[in-house]
Design a protein around this motif. Sequence first.
Motif, PDB file in Angstrom:
ATOM      1  N   GLU A 231       7.802   6.444 -12.063  1.00 59.46           N
ATOM      2  CA  GLU A 231       6.560   7.223 -12.080  1.00 59.46           C
ATOM      3  C   GLU A 231       5.574   6.642 -13.094  1.00 59.46           C
TER       4      GLU A 231
ATOM      5  N   LYS B 136       7.608   2.537  -9.277  1.00 57.00           N
ATOM      6  CA  LYS B 136       7.338   3.776  -8.541  1.00 57.00           C
ATOM      7  C   LYS B 136       8.379   4.833  -8.888  1.00 57.00           C
TER       8      LYS B 136
ATOM      9  N   TRP C 274       3.154   1.877  -1.854  1.00 62.07           N
ATOM     10  CA  TRP C 274       3.483   2.217  -3.237  1.00 62.07           C
ATOM     11  C   TRP C 274       2.823   3.532  -3.642  1.00 62.07           C
ATOM     12  N   LEU C 275       1.671   3.830  -3.077  1.00 54.04           N
ATOM     13  CA  LEU C 275       0.921   5.027  -3.465  1.00 54.04           C
ATOM     14  C   LEU C 275       1.127   6.200  -2.522  1.00 54.04           C
ATOM     15  N   GLN C 276       1.825   5.981  -1.414  1.00 57.30           N
ATOM     16  CA  GLN C 276       1.958   7.041  -0.422  1.00 57.30           C
ATOM     17  C   GLN C 276       3.049   8.025  -0.819  1.00 57.30           C
TER      18      GLN C 276
ATOM     19  N   SER D  33       0.478  -1.220 -11.574  1.00 64.83           N
ATOM     20  CA  SER D  33      -0.773  -1.965 -11.429  1.00 64.83           C
ATOM     21  C   SER D  33      -0.663  -3.337 -12.087  1.00 64.83           C
TER      22      SER D  33
ATOM     23  N   TYR E 225      -7.075   1.194  -7.877  1.00 58.92           N
ATOM     24  CA  TYR E 225      -7.106   2.539  -7.302  1.00 58.92           C
ATOM     25  C   TYR E 225      -5.896   3.353  -7.757  1.00 58.92           C
ATOM     26  N   GLY E 226      -4.732   2.707  -7.766  1.00 56.91           N
ATOM     27  CA  GLY E 226      -3.506   3.440  -8.082  1.00 56.91           C
ATOM     28  C   GLY E 226      -3.398   3.888  -9.517  1.00 56.91           C
ATOM     29  N   SER E 227      -4.074   3.182 -10.447  1.00 59.99           N
ATOM     30  CA  SER E 227      -3.900   3.510 -11.863  1.00 59.99           C
ATOM     31  C   SER E 227      -5.197   3.961 -12.526  1.00 59.99           C
TER      32      SER E 227
ATOM     33  N   LEU F 146      -5.896  -2.411  -4.919  1.00 60.89           N
ATOM     34  CA  LEU F 146      -4.809  -1.437  -4.831  1.00 60.89           C
ATOM     35  C   LEU F 146      -4.333  -1.042  -6.222  1.00 60.89           C
TER      36      LEU F 146
ATOM     37  N   ARG G 154       2.508   4.390 -12.986  1.00 61.82           N
ATOM     38  CA  ARG G 154       1.496   3.701 -12.183  1.00 61.82           C
ATOM     39  C   ARG G 154       0.800   2.561 -12.928  1.00 61.82           C
TER      40      ARG G 154
ATOM     41  N   GLN H 231       0.823  -1.208   0.000  1.00 63.99           N
ATOM     42  CA  GLN H 231       0.000   0.000   0.000  1.00 63.99           C
ATOM     43  C   GLN H 231       0.856   1.258   0.000  1.00 63.99           C
TER      44      GLN H 231
END
Length: 504
Positions: free
Chosen positions: A279, A276, A161-163, A285, A313-315, A310, A281, A159
Motif C-alpha cells: 500500500e 501495491k 496497479w491502480l485498479q 511511482s 497520477y497514482g501518487s 501513470l 503508492r 495500469q
Amino acid sequence: MSRGFGGTHSETDYGAGEGVDKKPNALLESWFVRSGWSKGELARQVNRRARQLGAVHISTDTSRVRRWLDGEQPRDPIPRLLSALFSERFGCAVSVEDLGLRPVHQTPSTAGIDLPWTAPQAVALMSEFSRSDLMLARRGFLGGSLALTAGAALVEPMQRWLQPAHGERLPTLADIATPNRTARRLSEPELSLLESTTIMFRKWDAQSGGGLRRKAVVGQLHEVTDLLQEPQTAETGRRLFRVAAELGELAGWMSYDIGLQPAAQKYFVLALHAAKEAEDRPLGSYILSNMARQMIHLGRPDDALELIHLAQYGSRHEATGRTQAMLYAMEARAYANLAQPGKCKRAVRIAEDTYAEATESAGEERDPDWIGFFTEAELHAENGHSFRDLVYTAGRHKEHAALAEPRIERAVELFGSDLEHHRSYALNLIGLSTVHLIKKEPELSAERAGAAIGIARKVRSERLNNRLRTTVDQVVRAYGAVPEVLHLRDEMARQLPEDGDAEV
C-alpha cells in the motif's frame, strides 16, 4: 550430450534438426545488414555476451551465423542473446520475433509481465524468479532467457496497479502462509535490520555499480519472500512487502545497469506488485519511473511517457515534493526523446520549481530513503540531459546545447565532491563530453571523456562502459586527427578493453 546449463556442448548443438526445410531468414538478414557487423563480428559479439552471462559452453563462428541467415533456427539462449545485441545496437527493443526467430518455451517465472495482482501470486513469483536467478542462472544467465515487453503489452498491465478489486475478496497474508507452520513473529529490531540492509545495498550500488552486489540483493529478496510465506501480522506483512518492493526495484536497477534488460524489467514488475501489497503508492511511482528510464534507454519514449504519467497520477496525493520533482524530470526526458521541446521545457521548469519548494520546506515532510538519490546534482543532470537529447531529436543545436551545458556542468561539479555516487559522476562527465562534441570542441570533449575512463575502471557498470565506448567512438570518428582525441583513443584501449567480462 547434455543440453542443460551445466553441459559442455558447443553452439553447434543449437541448430535446427537435419532434414528440416529452411528458407532464408529475411528479417534477420535485414537487421544484420543495417547493423554494419560482419558475420565474424556478430559471432564474436554472441560469444562475448555468452561469456559475460556465464554460458561458457557457447562457441559460435562465421559459418554458424551464415546458417542462421539461411534459415536455421538456433535454440535457446541464442535467440535471446541476438535480441539483446541488436536491441543495444539500434537503441530500441528488437524482439526475438522481430529477428524471424522462434520464441522458446518459458516457465511461469520467466513468461511475460501480465501477472495476477494478488498477494500469493506476487510472493510465489518473486520467490521462484529470485531462486532461478540464484540457482539456475549461473552469474545472471537467466537474463538471457527472457524477452522484453513493450508497447500496450507493457503499459496496459501496469495500469492495473491502480485498479481496485471488482468486489471479490482478494487473498491476504493468511492465505499465503504455509499450512501447519508455527508462526514466527518478526520482532521490531529484526524488521528494522531488514530495512536498514536495503539502505546499505542501495549505497553500495551508488558507489560501485550494479555488477558488484547484485547477487547479494537477489539473495536477500529471496529470503524476504520466505518470510512472507510465514504467518505475519497485517502491519508486519506490509513492511515486509515494502522491503521486497525496494529489493526488487534494486535488483532490477542493478540488472539494468549491467545490461540484463529483460531480467531488469521482470524485477521492476514484481517490485511494483510488492509495492501495491505494501500500500505504498509513492514507492510504486518510483519503480514505474525506473521502468520509464529503461524504456528511454531502449528507444521507447512513448512507452516511457505513459509509465511516467501513470506514476504521477497514482501518487499525486501521497508523494513528497522531492519525488514529484523527480517524476517531472523524467517526464522531461521522455518529451525530449519524443522531440517535443515545448513540453520538455515546461516539465523541466516544473521539476526545478517543485524541487526548490521541497528544499525550502525540508523538515515538514519526511522523504523515504529510496528518493535520497534525487539531489540537486541529479536534478541538474536529468534536466541537462533532457536538453542534450533535444539536440538529437529536435535540432536547434546551439539553443539546446546552451541550455544543457550549464546544468550538466553543475551536476559534474556537485557529483565530483560526492564520495558516494561515482557512477553518476562518470555518466555526467560523458554527458558533458557529448555536449562539447555537439559544440565542435574536440579537446574539451576528449578531456571530459578521459576523466570518465578512470572512474569507469572502478565501477562495475556495463551501462557506463557502453556509454563511454559509444562517446569515445563518436569523438574519434569526428576528430580522429586531433592529438587529444588520439590520446583518448589509446587510453580507452589501454584502461577499458572491449572484452572485459561484467560480473553479475
